[in-house]
Design a protein around this motif. Structure first.
Motif, short mmCIF file in Angstrom:
data_model
loop_
_atom_site.label_atom_id
_atom_site.label_comp_id
_atom_site.label_asym_id
_atom_site.label_seq_id
_atom_site.Cartn_x
_atom_site.Cartn_y
_atom_site.Cartn_z
N GLY A 136 0.81 -1.27 -0.04
CA GLY A 136 -0.06 0.37 0.35
C GLY A 136 0.84 1.64 -0.33
N ARG A 137 -0.11 2.56 0.25
CA ARG A 137 0.98 4.11 0.54
C ARG A 137 2.39 3.72 1.30
NH1 ARG A 137 -3.61 8.14 -2.79
NH2 ARG A 137 -3.82 6.52 -4.08
N HIS A 138 2.93 4.08 1.24
CA HIS A 138 3.83 4.46 2.18
C HIS A 138 4.70 5.45 1.20
CE1 HIS A 138 5.46 1.31 -0.51
NE2 HIS A 138 6.95 1.76 0.11
N ILE A 139 6.04 6.28 2.25
CA ILE A 139 6.93 6.54 2.11
C ILE A 139 8.26 5.69 2.87
CG2 ILE A 139 5.70 8.85 1.98
CD1 ILE A 139 7.57 8.99 4.50
N ASP A 140 9.38 6.08 1.67
CA ASP A 140 11.01 5.02 2.42
C ASP A 140 11.81 6.17 3.33
OD1 ASP A 140 9.82 2.98 0.58
OD2 ASP A 140 11.07 3.40 -0.72
N GLU A 188 1.99 -2.78 -11.20
CA GLU A 188 3.07 -1.45 -11.13
C GLU A 188 3.30 -0.29 -10.00
OE1 GLU A 188 0.16 -2.15 -14.27
OE2 GLU A 188 -0.05 -2.36 -12.52
N THR A 189 4.44 0.13 -10.06
CA THR A 189 4.70 0.91 -9.31
C THR A 189 3.88 2.35 -8.96
OG1 THR A 189 7.04 0.00 -8.19
CG2 THR A 189 6.46 1.99 -7.46
N VAL A 190 3.55 3.08 -8.39
CA VAL A 190 2.74 4.44 -8.61
C VAL A 190 3.07 5.16 -7.67
CG1 VAL A 190 0.59 5.10 -9.15
CG2 VAL A 190 0.82 3.22 -9.39
N PHE A 191 3.28 6.75 -8.07
CA PHE A 191 3.82 7.95 -7.59
C PHE A 191 2.64 8.70 -7.52
CE2 PHE A 191 7.31 5.39 -8.68
CZ PHE A 191 8.67 5.39 -7.47
N TYR A 192 2.67 9.90 -6.58
CA TYR A 192 1.78 10.73 -6.32
C TYR A 192 2.15 11.96 -5.02
CZ TYR A 192 -1.36 6.92 -6.22
OH TYR A 192 -1.94 5.59 -6.60
N ASN A 197 -1.87 13.27 -5.93
CA ASN A 197 -2.45 14.00 -7.85
C ASN A 197 -1.02 12.61 -7.79
OD1 ASN A 197 -3.40 15.55 -8.20
ND2 ASN A 197 -2.21 17.42 -7.77
N LEU A 198 -1.23 12.07 -9.39
CA LEU A 198 -0.57 10.76 -10.15
C LEU A 198 0.21 11.91 -10.70
CD1 LEU A 198 -0.34 8.41 -10.48
CD2 LEU A 198 -1.38 8.84 -12.76
N VAL A 199 1.53 10.79 -10.35
CA VAL A 199 2.37 11.75 -10.77
C VAL A 199 3.50 11.38 -11.77
CG1 VAL A 199 5.30 11.82 -9.86
CG2 VAL A 199 3.45 12.71 -8.66
N ALA A 200 3.99 9.36 -11.36
CA ALA A 200 4.22 8.32 -12.37
C ALA A 200 3.37 7.11 -12.57
CB ALA A 200 5.98 8.38 -13.06
N GLU A 201 3.02 6.46 -13.02
CA GLU A 201 2.91 4.75 -12.97
C GLU A 201 3.74 4.19 -13.83
OE1 GLU A 201 -0.71 2.27 -14.95
OE2 GLU A 201 -1.62 4.17 -13.68
N VAL A 202 4.53 3.61 -13.15
CA VAL A 202 5.77 2.60 -13.55
C VAL A 202 5.17 1.24 -14.19
CG1 VAL A 202 8.32 1.30 -13.67
CG2 VAL A 202 7.71 4.75 -13.05
N ALA A 203 5.53 0.18 -15.17
CA ALA A 203 5.18 -1.17 -15.03
C ALA A 203 6.45 -1.89 -14.88
CB ALA A 203 4.78 -0.91 -16.80
N HIS A 221 4.71 6.74 -2.84
CA HIS A 221 4.00 5.47 -3.62
C HIS A 221 3.87 3.94 -3.09
CE1 HIS A 221 7.97 4.87 -1.96
NE2 HIS A 221 7.81 3.56 -2.49
N GLU A 222 2.90 3.92 -4.22
CA GLU A 222 2.73 1.68 -3.69
C GLU A 222 3.08 0.92 -4.44
OE1 GLU A 222 -1.58 1.82 -4.10
OE2 GLU A 222 -2.10 3.55 -5.13
N ALA A 223 2.76 0.16 -4.58
CA ALA A 223 2.67 -1.23 -5.90
C ALA A 223 1.11 -2.03 -5.67
CB ALA A 223 4.23 -2.41 -4.37
#
Length: 241
Positions: A136-140, A188-192, A197-203, A221-223
């Motif tokens: 789920g959505r988190h930060i590193d 997909e790895t998705v960044f907000y 707001n959606l920044v990027a969606e990386v498949a 971001h989330e996976a």
């Protein structure tokens, strides 16, 4: 929903292994790596960081070690939802080999708070996501590695996913035809950004590296769920000193 980036030892449970340099799959240095920026220098990908053969070798080796399930209590307990399998190894030699295979050149002109990139966190993690699993959505968070070193970028190397852009040899194509592994769908790895707001969606793409800044500037971001196949990821962090 913050989660400590370093996957502290108290959360390791079992499955933490030690490997020697001779046992790991060989990695050839790459001289033609290119960077695709998704959000200036804070988020970018490196296609074909590992070859198809190298990626598959790491998957096979990780499976031979054995994964351990990792979960979390979820948002109701102040944690990001997590459901995947993992392996953690502490190997400075593997970290140095990955770094010198091309990341050192990519980060040669990066500077954060007067410090320069010096290598990877020797804590190397392998993640496996099967159908229905996600993070789920988190930060590193940034990690202090001692000796003046601190991590500022997350490194994810997808070991499975969409085909590489480079053509494959006849042998590789034959091997793929004989393989019973289902193609990966989802994950997909998705960044907000601000206001979600959606920044990027990386498949995921086999052999591709994804790097993003973490710590105070980390994007949420989330996976996403894997809906078919298995998603394999190699994870480390870029340290500065």
């Amino acid at each position: 929903m913050k989660r400590k980036m370093g996957d502290k030892n108290k959360k390791e449970k079992s499955g933490k292994k030690s490997r020697t340099q001779e046992e790991w799959p060989l990695i050839k240095p790459k001289s033609d790596l290119r960077v695709t920026h998704l959000k200036d220098s804070h988020l970018f990908t490196v296609p074909n960081f590992l070859t198809s053969a190298e990626s598959k070798a790491f998957v096979a080796f990780a499976e031979s070690i054995g994964f351990v399930h990792q979960g979390s209590l979820g948002p109701t307990k102040g944690e990001a939802f997590r459901d995947n399998d993992r392996i953690s190894v502490n190997d400075p030699v593997l970290a140095d080999t990955l770094w010198k295979s091309g990341l050192d050149k990519i980060f040669s002109d990066f500077k954060i708070r007067g410090k320069f990139a010096v290598g990877l966190n020797p804590n190397i993690r392998f993640y496996r996501y099967s159908v229905g699993q996600r993070f789920g959505r988190h930060i590193d968070e940034s990690a202090d590695l001692g000796d003046g070193k601190r991590t500022h970028y997350t490194l994810l190397i997808y070991l499975s996913g969409g085909g590489q852009s480079k053509s494959k040899s006849k042998k590789e194509l034959s091997d793929n035809q004989e393989s019973s592994i289902e193609p990966l769908v989802g994950g997909e790895t998705v960044f907000y950004g601000p206001r979600n707001n959606l920044v990027a969606e990386v498949a995921p793409s086999e052999g591709m590296a994804l790097l993003h800044i973490h710590g105070a500037m980390c994007m949420l971001h989330e996976a996403r769920n894997v809906t078919k196949g298995i998603k394999y990821v190699l994870r480390s962090d870029v340290a500065f000193a």
